[in-house]
Design an enzyme around this catalytic site. Structure first.
Site, short mmCIF file in Angstrom:
data_model
loop_
_atom_site.label_atom_id
_atom_site.label_comp_id
_atom_site.label_asym_id
_atom_site.label_seq_id
_atom_site.Cartn_x
_atom_site.Cartn_y
_atom_site.Cartn_z
N LYS A 79 -5.91 12.96 -7.61
CA LYS A 79 -6.01 12.33 -6.29
C LYS A 79 -6.87 13.19 -5.38
O LYS A 79 -6.81 14.43 -5.44
CB LYS A 79 -4.60 12.17 -5.72
CG LYS A 79 -4.52 11.49 -4.35
CD LYS A 79 -3.07 11.36 -3.94
CE LYS A 79 -2.91 10.64 -2.60
NZ LYS A 79 -1.48 10.45 -2.24
N SER A 149 -0.01 6.06 -1.15
CA SER A 149 -1.41 6.40 -0.92
C SER A 149 -2.16 6.79 -2.19
O SER A 149 -3.38 6.93 -2.18
CB SER A 149 -1.50 7.55 0.08
OG SER A 149 -0.85 8.71 -0.44
N SER A 173 4.35 7.50 -2.09
CA SER A 173 2.92 7.35 -2.39
C SER A 173 2.53 7.50 -3.85
O SER A 173 1.40 7.19 -4.22
CB SER A 173 2.11 8.34 -1.55
OG SER A 173 2.08 7.94 -0.21
#
Length: 463
Positions: A79, A149, A173
């Protein structure tokens, strides 16, 4: 079956047996990225040349001294909050344009030491402050949200564009996008996986963990990344994570919530998750009705902690370059400036009470089983959901509602696919346990997964 279709566990076995080379595997995954990325938008950066060079090194090392472990030669993604030396860490934000990481994060260093091959960086909702990841499309239906996210990480794994990926989880997330894209997501116990070199959203709620195709895959990644790091003030030494036994579930007590987790969920989500819980009973578990403590305070505590901590982290850049933030993120950061110290301290006190109450809850059960999110992937641009009881709820509030307790209390939480709605969209079940009982949720998830068909399959619409 092409190499990109293999789960981490399958790919690792093939590499170690000599039937698949790291170069062949990495080339296959990179080709898959090239084929689907234009429709999905999972990646911020694809470092194809560096990945192939790392795969060549891994192949040479495995041919010489043998594999270092199950991740050696396996292509993965990070990420875009997680530093990898020489690559941008933009947090999917114009605020970080041009930023290059000088050093590896601790997680990247540990994965590199395990021999994993870094493909690139995946999109996040800007600075992880959202639950949709608008740059990225859902892997099962490109007109729907990816979740956030860690949306890019989930979609890359679901589409075959990464054998596994790392995400972060502050209010769901990892678990939200994993559930919405039909993959496995693990939020480990707070402090078990270090956050050194990871951009923070809310320091007391942030967790780092894997998104994978199967539960066994998640266990392998956790084993490689867990452990104390003195540079992370929250880092702790947890139990040994070398073995995650399967078998049946005889003697295991599974808590089934009678409040909060099945309030305002779609009928299809409730049906699939309750069916999966019944499957746990068929595998030997005892089902125990439980009351979720302090349920009406969950969202207030989550926001009371997260909003001021996020604003404190962004204080300088928010004042210097406010126009570089997306509007939704800037509004939340500005709202944090209005939170009083008294409100923040009250949220911290309530969190302590909630942690204690959840610890007592786990005196009665070994695992809590519940929906991960109350509905499947919303349509892109949808702002609210209308519930059968006549209430209206923001989509982001809906997605965070069932995930937040595990962040507030720090307990391990695993989501795995347990069904689909009428539109064919994935549904996830969430398993939670006492702090540092990560092996327990992985064991239960693995036993369930092995008892059903189709575990680990790719999203068909990503083809």
């Amino acid at each position: 079956m092409q190499p990109f279709e293999l789960s981490l566990t399958e790919a690792s076995r093939a590499v170690r047996a000599g039937g698949l080379s790291p170069v062949e595997l990495t080339e296959s995954v990179l080709a898959r990225i090239a084929a689907v990325e234009g429709r999905l938008g999972a990646y911020v950066t694809v470092a194809a040349d560096a990945a192939l060079a790392a795969a060549v090194r891994a192949e040479r090392e495995i041919s010489g001294s043998g594999p270092r472990g199950p991740l050696h030669g396996i292509p993965m993604a990070l990420k875009d909050l997680i530093d990898a030396a020489g690559l941008p860490t933009t947090a999917s934000s114009r605020v970080r344009a041009g930023h290059l990481a000088e050093h590896d994060s601790e997680v990247a260093q540990r994965l590199g030491a395990a021999g994993a091959v870094l493909l690139g960086k995946t999109h996040t909702h800007e600075f992880a402050y959202g639950l949709t990841t608008p740059q990225t499309s859902n892997a099962w239906d490109h007109g729907r949200v990816a979740g956030g996210s860690s949306g890019g990480s989930a979609v890359a794994v679901a589409a075959g564009g990464a054998t596994f990926a790392m995400g972060t989880d502050t209010g769901g997330s990892i678990r939200v996008p994993a559930a919405l894209n039909g993959v496995v997501g693990l939020k480990p116990t707070y402090g078990l996986v270090p956050r050194t070199g990871v951009t923070s959203l809310s320091w007391s709620l942030d967790h780092v963990g894997p998104l994978t195709r199967t539960v066994q895959d998640a266990a392998l990644v956790l084993s490689a990344t867990a452990g104390h790091d003195p540079r992370d003030p929250a880092s702790v030494s947890g139990p040994t994570l070398d073995r995650f036994p399967g078998g049946d579930l005889r003697g295991l007590r599974v808590g089934v919530p009678r409040n909060h987790y099945f309030d305002r969920v779609t009928p299809e989500v409730e049906e699939s998750v309750r069916g999966a819980i019944e499957r746990l009973a068929e595998l030997g578990a005892e089902l125990v009705d439980v009351e979720i403590p302090m349920a009406r305070h969950i969202q207030a505590v989550q926001w009371g902690l997260m909003v001021p901590e996020a604003t404190a982290y962004h204080e300088r850049s928010l004042r210097a370059t406010p126009d570089l933030y997306a509007a939704d993120v800037r509004i939340l950061l500005e709202a944090g400036e209005l939170t009083s110290a008294g409100d923040y301290l009250r949220a911290q006190r309530a969190r302590t009470l909630m942690r204690d109450a959840w610890a007592r809850l786990f005196d009665a059960v070994d695992v809590l089983a519940a929906p991960t999110v109350p509905m499947t992937a919303a349509e892109a641009g949808q702002e609210a959901v209308e519930w059968a009881d006549g209430t209206t709820e923001a989509v982001s509030d809906s997605y965070v509602r069932l995930c937040a307790p595990a962040n507030i209390t720090g307990v391990p939480a695993l989501t795995l696919p347990v069904g689909h709605d009428r539109a064919g969209l994935p549904i996830g079940m969430q398993l939670m346990a006492r702090a540092f009982h990560d092996a327990t949720v992985l064991r239960v998830g693995r036993v369930y997964e092995e008892s059903v068909a189709g575990a680990g399959r790719l999203a068909p619409l990503a083809a």
